[in-house]
Design a protein around this motif. Sequence first.
Motif, PDB file in Angstrom:
ATOM      1  N   UNK A 263      -9.349 -28.000 -31.366  1.00 37.21           N
ATOM      2  CA  UNK A 263      -8.310 -28.546 -30.500  1.00 37.21           C
ATOM      3  C   UNK A 263      -8.974 -29.400 -29.422  1.00 37.21           C
ATOM      4  N   UNK A 264      -8.183 -30.272 -28.814  1.00 35.56           N
ATOM      5  CA  UNK A 264      -8.733 -31.264 -27.890  1.00 35.56           C
ATOM      6  C   UNK A 264      -7.939 -31.287 -26.584  1.00 35.56           C
ATOM      7  N   UNK A 265      -8.624 -31.638 -25.529  1.00 31.73           N
ATOM      8  CA  UNK A 265      -7.979 -31.831 -24.233  1.00 31.73           C
ATOM      9  C   UNK A 265      -8.572 -33.065 -23.557  1.00 31.73           C
ATOM     10  N   UNK A 266      -7.786 -33.666 -22.669  1.00 33.56           N
ATOM     11  CA  UNK A 266      -8.215 -34.862 -21.954  1.00 33.56           C
ATOM     12  C   UNK A 266      -8.112 -34.590 -20.453  1.00 33.56           C
ATOM     13  N   UNK A 267      -9.195 -34.898 -19.727  1.00 36.37           N
ATOM     14  CA  UNK A 267      -9.206 -34.717 -18.280  1.00 36.37           C
ATOM     15  C   UNK A 267      -9.356 -36.086 -17.613  1.00 36.37           C
ATOM     16  N   UNK A 268      -8.446 -36.403 -16.708  1.00 34.42           N
ATOM     17  CA  UNK A 268      -8.421 -37.725 -16.086  1.00 34.42           C
ATOM     18  C   UNK A 268      -8.466 -37.618 -14.567  1.00 34.42           C
ATOM     19  N   UNK A 269      -9.233 -38.508 -13.962  1.00 32.41           N
ATOM     20  CA  UNK A 269      -9.258 -38.638 -12.500  1.00 32.41           C
ATOM     21  C   UNK A 269      -8.864 -40.067 -12.182  1.00 32.41           C
ATOM     22  N   UNK A 270      -7.740 -40.233 -11.497  1.00 34.74           N
ATOM     23  CA  UNK A 270      -7.178 -41.553 -11.249  1.00 34.74           C
ATOM     24  C   UNK A 270      -6.857 -41.729  -9.767  1.00 34.74           C
ATOM     25  N   UNK A 271      -6.864 -42.991  -9.315  1.00 37.35           N
ATOM     26  CA  UNK A 271      -6.611 -43.296  -7.908  1.00 37.35           C
ATOM     27  C   UNK A 271      -5.195 -43.795  -7.642  1.00 37.35           C
ATOM     28  N   UNK A 272      -4.562 -44.380  -8.648  1.00 36.91           N
ATOM     29  CA  UNK A 272      -3.245 -44.985  -8.436  1.00 36.91           C
ATOM     30  C   UNK A 272      -2.262 -44.505  -9.490  1.00 36.91           C
ATOM     31  N   UNK A 273      -0.984 -44.675  -9.211  1.00 42.44           N
ATOM     32  CA  UNK A 273       0.051 -44.304 -10.185  1.00 42.44           C
ATOM     33  C   UNK A 273      -0.114 -45.091 -11.473  1.00 42.44           C
ATOM     34  N   UNK A 274      -0.476 -46.365 -11.349  1.00 45.20           N
ATOM     35  CA  UNK A 274      -0.659 -47.182 -12.543  1.00 45.20           C
ATOM     36  C   UNK A 274      -1.791 -46.654 -13.410  1.00 45.20           C
ATOM     37  N   UNK A 275      -2.911 -46.296 -12.774  1.00 46.43           N
ATOM     38  CA  UNK A 275      -4.024 -45.743 -13.549  1.00 46.43           C
ATOM     39  C   UNK A 275      -3.611 -44.465 -14.255  1.00 46.43           C
ATOM     40  N   UNK A 276      -2.865 -43.609 -13.563  1.00 44.59           N
ATOM     41  CA  UNK A 276      -2.420 -42.350 -14.153  1.00 44.59           C
ATOM     42  C   UNK A 276      -1.515 -42.607 -15.351  1.00 44.59           C
ATOM     43  N   UNK A 277      -0.565 -43.508 -15.198  1.00 44.87           N
ATOM     44  CA  UNK A 277       0.356 -43.797 -16.299  1.00 44.87           C
ATOM     45  C   UNK A 277      -0.384 -44.421 -17.483  1.00 44.87           C
ATOM     46  N   UNK A 278      -1.369 -45.275 -17.192  1.00 44.01           N
ATOM     47  CA  UNK A 278      -2.160 -45.869 -18.272  1.00 44.01           C
ATOM     48  C   UNK A 278      -2.868 -44.797 -19.084  1.00 44.01           C
ATOM     49  N   UNK A 279      -3.462 -43.821 -18.396  1.00 43.54           N
ATOM     50  CA  UNK A 279      -4.167 -42.754 -19.106  1.00 43.54           C
ATOM     51  C   UNK A 279      -3.192 -41.848 -19.855  1.00 43.54           C
ATOM     52  N   UNK A 280      -2.024 -41.612 -19.281  1.00 44.35           N
ATOM     53  CA  UNK A 280      -1.019 -40.782 -19.962  1.00 44.35           C
ATOM     54  C   UNK A 280      -0.577 -41.418 -21.275  1.00 44.35           C
ATOM     55  N   UNK A 281      -0.441 -42.738 -21.270  1.00 40.19           N
ATOM     56  CA  UNK A 281      -0.012 -43.409 -22.500  1.00 40.19           C
ATOM     57  C   UNK A 281      -1.114 -43.439 -23.555  1.00 40.19           C
ATOM     58  N   UNK A 282      -2.357 -43.236 -23.125  1.00 42.16           N
ATOM     59  CA  UNK A 282      -3.485 -43.326 -24.055  1.00 42.16           C
ATOM     60  C   UNK A 282      -3.979 -41.973 -24.558  1.00 42.16           C
TER      61      UNK A 282
END
Length: 775
Positions: A263-282
């Motif tokens: 199984x897999x998981x993704x951990x993201x550290x973002x500074x802006x809402x746009x960066x967060x949404x970009x990572x969520x879509x990917x």
Amino acid sequence: MKKILFVLLSLVIMLGLTNSYVEASESTYKNEKPKISNFKNVIDVSATPNADIYGNYDTNHFNQFSDLGAWHSYYFPDENSTDLLGGFAGPVIIGEEYPANLAQTFDQIELTNNDTKSVYDLSKATTDMAYYPGKLVQKYQMDDMTLQLTLIYVSNRSAMIKTAITNHTKKPLNLSIAWKGTLLNKLSDGDKTLDLKQTLSSSENGVEVNFSDIREVWNFFSTTETKYSIYHEIPVNTEVSGNTYQSKVEKPITISPKKVFKTYSVESYTFTNKELQDEKTKRDSYIKNQAKIMKDNKKRWQGYLDKAFANNAKNKYPEYQNAVVKSVETLTTNWLSPAGAIQHDGIVPSTSYKWFNGLWAWDSWKEAVATAKFNPQLAENSIRALFDYQIKENDAVLPQDEGAIIDAIFYNKTPERGGDGGNWNERNSKPPLSAWAVWNVYQSTKDKAFLEEMYPKLVKYHEWWYKNRDHNANGIAEYGSMISDANWKKDDSGKNLKDKNGQLVLDDEAVIEAAAWESGMDNAVRFDKEGQGEKDPGVQVLENKDENNKLVGYSINQESVDLNAYLYAEKGFLASIANVLDKQKAVDKYKKEAKKVKSYIEKNMYDKKTGFYYDLQIKDQSSKTQLLTNRGKGTEGWMPLWAKLSSDEKAESVMGNMMDKDKFNTYVPFPTASKDNKRFSATEYWRGPVWLDQALFGVEALQNYGYSSEAKFMTKNLFNHANGLMGNGPIHENYDPLTGDGLSTKNFSWSAASYYLLYENVLVNNQTTSQTGIK
């Protein structure tokens, strides 16, 4: 008898064939390029992170791993921290400019055997923590199963963790899986503890860390848009209690005998809402394409190694390969992607150090020259990142400094530029090595478009030195300072002082400090304000004015030999670039100017008695000068050899000084002040410690004049005598020349870049990065 002879002959033939086979196998092995698997744990990244991230010298207690320009990084749990097993320690996050540990571990797996109702105790497993180039792997071997956790970066904001559980039994293994973590939620900095005011909330198949609006200048920055998020491929239910969370799989899993569950998981550290949404879509795409992403990651890192070890001469020096890989890992961990005011990818001096999460000019040039060898796009962008802020004629803050490259930029601009940061430095530039960097990057890439892009910018920067740092307009420059509020004397409340005429009062010491910073050699002996000896009036400040008698900046009263050697070399690099771009008039111009600089340095900056080059003290507009031999020898004295302007006779004398054990041929060679300098101090920043950039230029200086054996001898000592370098210790900012102890901060980028170039250009080759545009 015949039978015995036949047997003996057969044995001889067989042994001959065997020996041939062995020799062929060894030869084949030797010609193979080293693989990722050969380089396990060349840097120790184990840790027990806490809120007090800083140890000695405001430096992170531990070393970490990052990739792809991400602003967060990870450790392994220390072998004594059994309560952290099952998770990657940390992560470290950079709060725009300052590092902090988010947690001790934030993604710790917990496995429960549903048949026995028992939780697996990973401290009883046989463990293996392996940091390979480009990935972290934890392996836990138990009687009935093996748990393996593999972490790689998938973007400049996200890492992906692969969890693999292998059933070793002959019956199904029924498990419940959960992940848990607890925020540290504070940052300790000496006597002060800062509340980071983070909160947790459940999110789709995971958890999210919410940050507060904190503008704690000198400690930490975050906004309400900043997020750290964990997303699991498998459906989970998340419960939050204060600073602690648990995400539990909705349905238990069953692993068939001898099979593997992944199984897999993704951990993201973002500074802006746009960066967060970009990572969520990917993130679903990351997981769906995990096999290809893992393969591409391995291919990319193997490509880095293939380029580093492309020369077959590597087989002569296998003992240095770990240090080369360490250099690549250090440079890559210090890679930060565009964020805030930083517009291009770049390599910061060290993400381990509190104050070094920004981009400095000459640091970036040095890092680019080495990085171009294995990651050319990053190298080009590292140069662009500083030129993004090259001063233009209509600049709101420094219009008189058109063409200048400022010292350092960070995520947050200064208040003068509409930001709220305090770490940008616009008081001074740095030594002119940008054309050197651009040309050497081009030598690796043959990217002519890059030359076309950078050439006019390099020309403007080169011209700035003569407009704003040539006090007596003789074509020889001095270090100095821009016009800056930091250069005025202040009262106890921090307000500018004024004289009886209402004029601001200049603080000479502040200008001298800026000039020393501009040299890059912040506290070097030659910049001591009081000078040395009765006939030395010390360092003084001179005003520089344009043709309209308007103040444009300041110089100190000495023409530095390194600065003008750099400018001579830059003319050579500019001539080479102009030649590629079919600009013959410019080629002729730079060659003519270089001839004048060379003549001046050779005539005025060399002392025949001591056989070395020195700075030259000037007397305002007077033609009188004084060669500053009284301040002793420093690394600046071999820069004319690096620039290839010295005569053979003078170069031989300089070489003699460099190879003298009582001067520069110390245990770790090339101290920044000669050992016989009256103010030599082995551990005091630029007053004795070995800086690898100066050592690299010293080695290349020897190579340029045919002293190849001496260059190789000194290079081997730079590797072999630097404590920890050949083991699993980090690369340091500088080293004690007498003991080899690492000094200042660690995981330092230009030291890593210098070691990479020393290996490639000296140990397995005989070439330099010096200019070739002027013979």
